[in-house]
Design an enzyme around this catalytic site. Structure first.
Site, PDB file in Angstrom:
ATOM      1  N   HIS A  10       6.639 -21.711   4.074  1.00 38.76           N
ATOM      2  CA  HIS A  10       6.488 -20.864   2.728  1.00 38.76           C
ATOM      3  C   HIS A  10       6.109 -19.624   3.183  1.00 38.76           C
ATOM      4  O   HIS A  10       4.808 -19.129   2.942  1.00 38.76           O
ATOM      5  CB  HIS A  10       5.517 -21.650   1.853  1.00 38.76           C
TER       6      HIS A  10
ATOM      7  N   ARG B 140       9.433 -12.869 -13.946  1.00 38.11           N
ATOM      8  CA  ARG B 140      10.132 -13.135 -12.604  1.00 38.11           C
ATOM      9  C   ARG B 140      11.550 -12.336 -12.793  1.00 38.11           C
ATOM     10  O   ARG B 140      12.248 -12.096 -13.911  1.00 38.11           O
ATOM     11  CB  ARG B 140      10.263 -14.554 -12.295  1.00 38.11           C
TER      12      ARG B 140
ATOM     13  N   ARG C 143       5.791 -23.264 -12.635  1.00 39.00           N
ATOM     14  CA  ARG C 143       6.165 -24.662 -12.123  1.00 39.00           C
ATOM     15  C   ARG C 143       5.011 -25.702 -12.826  1.00 39.00           C
ATOM     16  O   ARG C 143       4.141 -25.215 -13.475  1.00 39.00           O
ATOM     17  CB  ARG C 143       5.824 -24.801 -10.783  1.00 39.00           C
TER      18      ARG C 143
ATOM     19  N   LYS D 104       3.718 -12.040  -0.767  1.00 37.27           N
ATOM     20  CA  LYS D 104       4.799 -12.181   0.080  1.00 37.27           C
ATOM     21  C   LYS D 104       5.923 -11.483   0.075  1.00 37.27           C
ATOM     22  O   LYS D 104       6.448 -10.714   0.978  1.00 37.27           O
ATOM     23  CB  LYS D 104       5.183 -13.698   0.351  1.00 37.27           C
ATOM     24  N   THR D 105       6.457 -11.405  -1.108  1.00 45.06           N
ATOM     25  CA  THR D 105       7.569 -10.763  -1.394  1.00 45.06           C
ATOM     26  C   THR D 105       7.664  -9.264  -1.485  1.00 45.06           C
ATOM     27  O   THR D 105       8.481  -8.347  -0.725  1.00 45.06           O
ATOM     28  CB  THR D 105       8.220 -11.323  -2.842  1.00 45.06           C
TER      29      THR D 105
ATOM     30  N   LYS E 159      12.301 -24.580  -5.934  1.00 45.32           N
ATOM     31  CA  LYS E 159      11.094 -24.869  -5.126  1.00 45.32           C
ATOM     32  C   LYS E 159      11.453 -26.610  -4.918  1.00 45.32           C
ATOM     33  O   LYS E 159      11.282 -26.933  -3.952  1.00 45.32           O
ATOM     34  CB  LYS E 159       9.944 -24.967  -6.006  1.00 45.32           C
TER      35      LYS E 159
ATOM     36  N   SER F 129       2.266 -18.160  -4.132  1.00 40.89           N
ATOM     37  CA  SER F 129       2.818 -16.974  -5.207  1.00 40.89           C
ATOM     38  C   SER F 129       1.634 -16.225  -5.615  1.00 40.89           C
ATOM     39  O   SER F 129       0.467 -16.613  -5.993  1.00 40.89           O
ATOM     40  CB  SER F 129       3.313 -17.921  -6.524  1.00 40.89           C
TER      41      SER F 129
ATOM     42  N   ASP G   6      10.690 -15.755   0.914  1.00 36.56           N
ATOM     43  CA  ASP G   6       9.872 -17.007   0.556  1.00 36.56           C
ATOM     44  C   ASP G   6       9.935 -18.163   1.261  1.00 36.56           C
ATOM     45  O   ASP G   6       8.987 -18.655   1.445  1.00 36.56           O
ATOM     46  CB  ASP G   6      10.158 -17.278  -0.897  1.00 36.56           C
TER      47      ASP G   6
END
Length: 526
Positions: A216, A318, A56, A239-240, A197, A235, A254
């Site tokens: 988030h 990713r 990003r 989390k994932t 996003k 990130s 997410d």
């Protein structure tokens, strides 16, 4: 000569050569291979490179200052202002740029709960990016597709490069949200995460206005009891990875909403990091990288075999895939009110404990603080981990004032009685560069103890710097690993580093002068 079916995108100032709408993933993959510099991995996933934008670009993200929404937006470094005139200029440039091209359209939904669903039309220059959004949004049924009417449009034209002097932007790229015009414009960057996003940001604007908390976080549920757990974190904090647990059912990895009815996934897919990926440690993600998935910036050999340890293009490698690529996921992505909430922090200082049970006041303090470390490659310009604070673990995606989200979370914790834990997925035994990263098996064992309730009534001791309650023992974990100070060779160095981080927390919290006194006092003392 047959007239080209445009599906109404001419209203966006685009006169395309052709429009392909809601193409199946297999057709999008075949089209991308024919029209873009991409190829297949050995298991059939499409592999693309995103050029210099491998993450990003926060300094290129804008919100249009408009009469209907300006009073709601929390203007600042995370929500840069753009004038309507600038928006119009970029909008016209996109229309001219995409005219005469083959365009790909995907109509999907944000929000698994039909009460709070938003219809999103995605207009893409590249078939590969259309595949990405086909994965990430909730796919409509054939009947829903026939009767689809968009609430918002996302228009992505990565090949268009802006002149900053002409357009008033910071670079050739721009990600622009207009809440009044109900559009998102993305130019200059081929990093697909900007689309994802941007949708999350607009949902975080819309949902709280109707009493729903946008979060988030990832979410999963117990296969037998249906108890739900939430995992907050920026990130790279896990989390994932931690929500993709073979022993539980995945709701989403997410982005979620929390309404009066419970939890719901905003997305229809997952966007997982690939760096250092192994089938042993992350079997569900590893096996999801197959035909229909889209991998970004992964290095592969001539046969298409990926090297997930190679970060020569970026550490932020990713893969996107539909959530149903995860075995036994929850479809539709809804769940009960959570019984367990986990705050994930990748502590680059190496002084936070692997796990701490938080009081209600501490939960609010650490949620508002949103402490973690930015990992190299997640954003442009970040070349090594550095300590950061991101309000509510997602300030770049929160258009409203931070107090709005914090207050809503506190009210829901009070109402539904969730247990809250702070878990460090960062470093132990020393700061970054000296200590070691927490092992994934260790973190999984700790998370399991938090979720199954065995930590709820455990014996705790309070550490002196942050006032955190650390469990004395956890089944299956070496008790010595639970005390961060004990892992440092130089105890004086640990004390000094812990005081330094506590001071950073205190300094950061000065940004919230209206926060209740009991919340402020729940934080660390330098």
């Amino acid at each position: 000569m047959t007239k080209t079916q445009t599906y109404g995108i001419e209203k966006y100032g685009i006169a395309p050569r052709s429009v392909q709408r809601n193409l199946p993933p297999a057709v999008l993959i075949e089209t991308a291979i024919k029209t873009e510099p991409c190829r297949l991995l050995d298991k059939g996933a499409l592999l693309v490179e995103t050029g210099k934008y491998t993450g990003r670009s926060p300094k290129d993200r804008y919100i249009v200052e408009e009469a209907g929404s300006a009073h709601n937006v929390n203007w600042g470094v995370n929500n840069l202002k753009m004038s309507s005139a600038q928006f119009d200029l970029i909008y016209k440039k996109i229309g001219a740029y995409l005219s005469g091209k083959d365009i790909y359209v995907f109509d999907g939904f944000a929000g698994a709960d039909g009460k709070h669903r938003v219809n999103i039309r995605v207009i893409n220059e590249y078939a590969s990016q259309n595949l990405f959004m086909n994965n990430m949004l909730i796919r409509p049924t054939s009947d829903e597709s026939k009767n689809f009417a968009e609430d918002f449009a996302v228009i992505a034209a990565p090949g268009l490069k802006l002149d900053p002097a002409e357009c008033g932007t910071n670079s050739e790229a721009a990600i622009v949200l207009s809440f009044d015009r109900k559009m998102v414009l993305i130019v200059g960057s081929k990093y697909s995460g900007e689309m994802k996003k941007s949708v999350f940001s607009l949902m975080n604007y819309l949902l709280p206005l109707s009493g729903v908390l946008g979060m988030h976080c990832s979410a999963n549920t117990d296969k037998e009891s249906g108890d739900t757990a939430l995992f907050f974190g920026l990130s790279g904090t896990g989390k994932t990875t931690l929500s993709a647990d073979p022993k539980r059912r995945l709701i989403g990895d997410d982005e979620h909403g929390w309404s009066d009815d419970g939890i719901f996934n905003i997305e229809g897919g997952c966007y997982a990091k690939c760096i250092d990926l192994t089938e042993k440690h992350e079997p569900q993600i590893f096996r999801a990288i197959r035909h229909g998935a889209l991998a970004e910036n992964v290095v592969a050999d001539a046969t298409g075999h990926p090297d997930y340890f190679n970060q020569s293009l970026t550490e932020n490698t990713r893969v996107s895939y539909p959530v149903d690529f995860i075995d036994d996921c929850v479809i539709p992505g809804v769940g009960r009110h959570p019984t367990t909430i986990v705050f994930l922090s990748a502590d680059a200082f190496g002084v936070l404990p692997p796990v701490a049970k938080l009081t209600r006041e501490q939960a609010m303090y650490y949620f508002v603080s949103g402490y973690t470390a930015k990992v190299a490659g997640t954003e442009r310009g970040i070349v090594e981990p550095s300590a950061t604070f991101s309000t509510c673990f997602g300030s770049p995606f929160l258009p409203l004032r931070s107090e709005v989200y914090a207050k809503m979370l506190g009210e829901k914790i009070d109402k539904y009685g969730a247990q809250v834990y702070l878990i460090n997925t960062g470093w132990a035994g020393g700061k970054y560069g000296v200590g070691k990263r927490m092992s994934l098996p260790l973190t999984r064992t700790i998370v399991s103890a938090a979720i199954d309730g065995s930590l709820k009534n455990a014996q705790f001791k309070k550490e002196p710097f942050f006032g955190l309650n650390i469990p004395v023992s956890i089944k299956g974990v070496d008790s010595a690993l639970l005390n961060p100070r004990a892992l440092w060779a130089d105890k004086n160095d640990y004390d000094a580093t812990a005081k330094k981080l506590a001071g950073l927390f205190e300094e950061n919290f000065k940004k919230y002068p209206s926060m209740p006194r009991e919340i402020v006092e729940a934080g660390p003392k330098a």
